[in-house]
Scaffold this active site. Structure first.
Site, PDB file in Angstrom:
ATOM      1  N   HIS A 138       4.549  81.927  18.665  1.00  0.00           N
ATOM      2  CA  HIS A 138       4.969  81.748  17.277  1.00  0.00           C
ATOM      3  C   HIS A 138       4.579  82.952  16.428  1.00  0.00           C
ATOM      4  O   HIS A 138       3.506  83.533  16.593  1.00  0.00           O
ATOM      5  CB  HIS A 138       4.342  80.481  16.693  1.00  0.00           C
ATOM      6  CG  HIS A 138       5.124  79.907  15.567  1.00  0.00           C
ATOM      7  ND1 HIS A 138       5.101  80.426  14.296  1.00  0.00           N
ATOM      8  CD2 HIS A 138       5.982  78.847  15.520  1.00  0.00           C
ATOM      9  CE1 HIS A 138       5.898  79.716  13.506  1.00  0.00           C
ATOM     10  NE2 HIS A 138       6.438  78.743  14.232  1.00  0.00           N
ATOM     11  N   HIS A 139       5.480  83.330  15.520  1.00  0.00           N
ATOM     12  CA  HIS A 139       5.232  84.482  14.663  1.00  0.00           C
ATOM     13  C   HIS A 139       4.030  84.254  13.752  1.00  0.00           C
ATOM     14  O   HIS A 139       3.439  85.208  13.229  1.00  0.00           O
ATOM     15  CB  HIS A 139       6.474  84.781  13.829  1.00  0.00           C
ATOM     16  CG  HIS A 139       6.648  86.231  13.488  1.00  0.00           C
ATOM     17  ND1 HIS A 139       5.613  87.027  13.040  1.00  0.00           N
ATOM     18  CD2 HIS A 139       7.739  87.041  13.526  1.00  0.00           C
ATOM     19  CE1 HIS A 139       6.063  88.248  12.819  1.00  0.00           C
ATOM     20  NE2 HIS A 139       7.344  88.289  13.096  1.00  0.00           N
ATOM     21  N   ALA A 140       3.640  82.999  13.534  1.00  0.00           N
ATOM     22  CA  ALA A 140       2.442  82.722  12.741  1.00  0.00           C
ATOM     23  C   ALA A 140       1.178  83.175  13.463  1.00  0.00           C
ATOM     24  O   ALA A 140       0.152  83.436  12.825  1.00  0.00           O
ATOM     25  CB  ALA A 140       2.352  81.232  12.418  1.00  0.00           C
TER      26      ALA A 140
END
Length: 463
Positions: A138-140
């Site tokens: 995830h880009h988070a």
């Protein structure tokens, strides 16, 4: 409980079924000499034996996942490694076409927010004595630069090294990027850091005024919201299509030397020429030139070590580049792109990371607004396409004797931004990964042929 920076939490807040917010990578490996038919299965089983998982890969949104989990992390102390590390097989004949179809489906599915936000798939059945791996995170948790660094740093330059560990349990190295370890003190004075933060915040107003002044008075940057509406700037679905191919770096360097530009300028010109012809073929090329959003990493070029702190989160700025798709001359397009990128970089000179990040967020506002139903159709696009260049390793790498033949990045199409082009270098090759909305971008594979035609046209015009 770890609180997320706003730059990380926005990727969770913006995610929906139609908008997966993870990045990925497809890696092709050549089976080592003497590998039998059970090699890939045994490779997968060995990965499951490595239960020592680094903290970054135990991090998951804090419950309830869609409320507090958008702003805080917790650690999963009962991580199910068999869920995250999977084995898949390709249907016969196991061509690259079947591999890309499988990768497209895998990239379109959401990560489970009740678990740490990553998956790793080993893929067998690929023709040519090869196997593949597909990873997504995830880009988070990580931006694309950090994800690539982490994956490649776990590999080895030595084909006889049999102690390579996977990215979630790595033997971290930094020299694959031509960097050396530093023995400098990495401690941070909290009072100095707080003082620097306050200075950055105070400087935001003058920095914003500078950007506006530069853009209007000297026209030294491409303004947001000046891009034409195109077929790419439309609502999207969650289904993805992925296409990938590599080109020799020397071809791009030769064009850059002849034109007095950078290799990155030539890459953008390749994309500009391909997009121009693609839209012409569909009768959809606007009169105004397309504008590309070009992310730039704000991470230090020589990190002291690949640590949880240096890898986690996001550190990106944004330059808007005039792609000159209204110009039929390849050399003229390249000159315009070179000037546009140079002026965009000059605007940010002297600014801190916080100031660049804050000002770069302005063109991203439509991506947030676009999650409101119907808004994409009535709001102008800040740009037309995202094009990223992520530096990769310079030397051949191996995973326990299996040579990595290629690495292709997968990124995120956004609402109103149906196509994402991400490239990375590996050895003597520049690897293109094109990720598009399956419904909105027809015949995505055709763009690969048009990229070759665009590079050939640049070579004919300049070399």
């Amino acid at each position: 409980m770890a609180v997320m920076p706003v730059t990380d939490s926005m990727f969770l807040l913006a995610e929906a079924r139609e908008h997966p917010m993870h990045v990925g990578g497809l890696q092709l490996f050549e089976l080592p000499e003497g590998a039998g038919p059970e090699y890939v299965g045994e490779f997968h089983r060995r990965l499951l034996d490595l239960v020592d998982v680094r903290p970054l890969f135990r991090r998951r949104p804090r419950g309830p996942v869609n409320v507090l989990g958008n702003f805080a992390w917790s650690n999963d102390d009962q991580l199910d490694l068999e869920y995250h590390v999977r084995l898949s097989g390709l249907p016969r004949p196991g061509r690259v076409r079947e591999l890309l179809e499988l990768t497209s489906r895998l990239h379109g599915s959401l990560l489970d927010r009740h678990r740490p936000l990553w998956e790793f798939t080993v893929i067998e059945g690929l023709e040519g004595n090869r196997f593949a791996t597909y990873s997504k995170i995830h880009h988070a948790l990580l931006d694309g630069v950090s994800a690539l660094r982490l994956l490649q740093s776990s590999l080895s330059e030595d084909p006889n090294d049999m102690n390579v560990r996977p990215p979630w349990s790595p033997r971290v190295r930094t020299d694959v990027f031509g960097r050396t370890r530093s023995t400098e003190d990495e401690s941070v004075d909290p009072f100095r850091a707080l003082s620097a933060l306050a200075k950055d915040v105070v400087g935001l107003g003058s920095a914003a005024a500078r950007v506006v002044n530069e853009a209007f008075r000297e026209q030294s940057a491409t303004l947001a919201f000046q891009a034409p509406k195109t077929m790419f700037n439309a609502p999207i679905t969650g289904a993805r299509r992925f296409a990938a191919q590599g080109w020799p770096l020397e071809r791009l360097r030769a064009v850059g030397r002849a034109a007095g530009g950078t290799m990155n300028d030539v890459m953008l010109a390749m994309c500009a020429g391909a997009l121009r012809q693609y839209l012409l073929d569909l009768g959809a090329l606007p009169d105004k030139p397309l504008v590309a959003a070009v992310p730039m990493s704000l991470r230090t070029r020589q990190p002291r070590a690949l640590t949880e702190t240096s890898l986690g989160g996001n550190a990106l700025g944004l330059i808007l580049c005039d792609l000159a798709t209204d110009d039929p001359d390849p050399a003229g397009r390249l000159a315009t792109i070179h000037d546009s990128m140079l002026r965009g970089k000059q605007v940010y000179q002297g600014m801190s990371r916080l100031q660049i990040t804050a000002l770069s967020a302005i063109p991203l506002i439509p991506l947030a607004i676009g999650t409101i139903p119907g808004m994409t159709r009535v709001t102008p696009p800040a740009f037309n396409v995202l094009i990223s260049n992520v530096p990769g390793p310079r030397k051949q790498l191996y995973w326990n004797g299996a040579r990595m033949q290629g690495v292709y990045p997968l990124s995120i199409p956004y609402e109103g931004q149906a196509l994402n082009i991400t490239v990375t270098s590996y050895g003597d090759s520049l690897e293109f990964g094109l990720t598009g909305c399956r419904r909105t971008v027809p015949s995505l594979q055709r763009l690969l042929g048009l990229l070759e035609e665009s590079l050939t046209d640049l070579e004919k015009a300049l070399t």
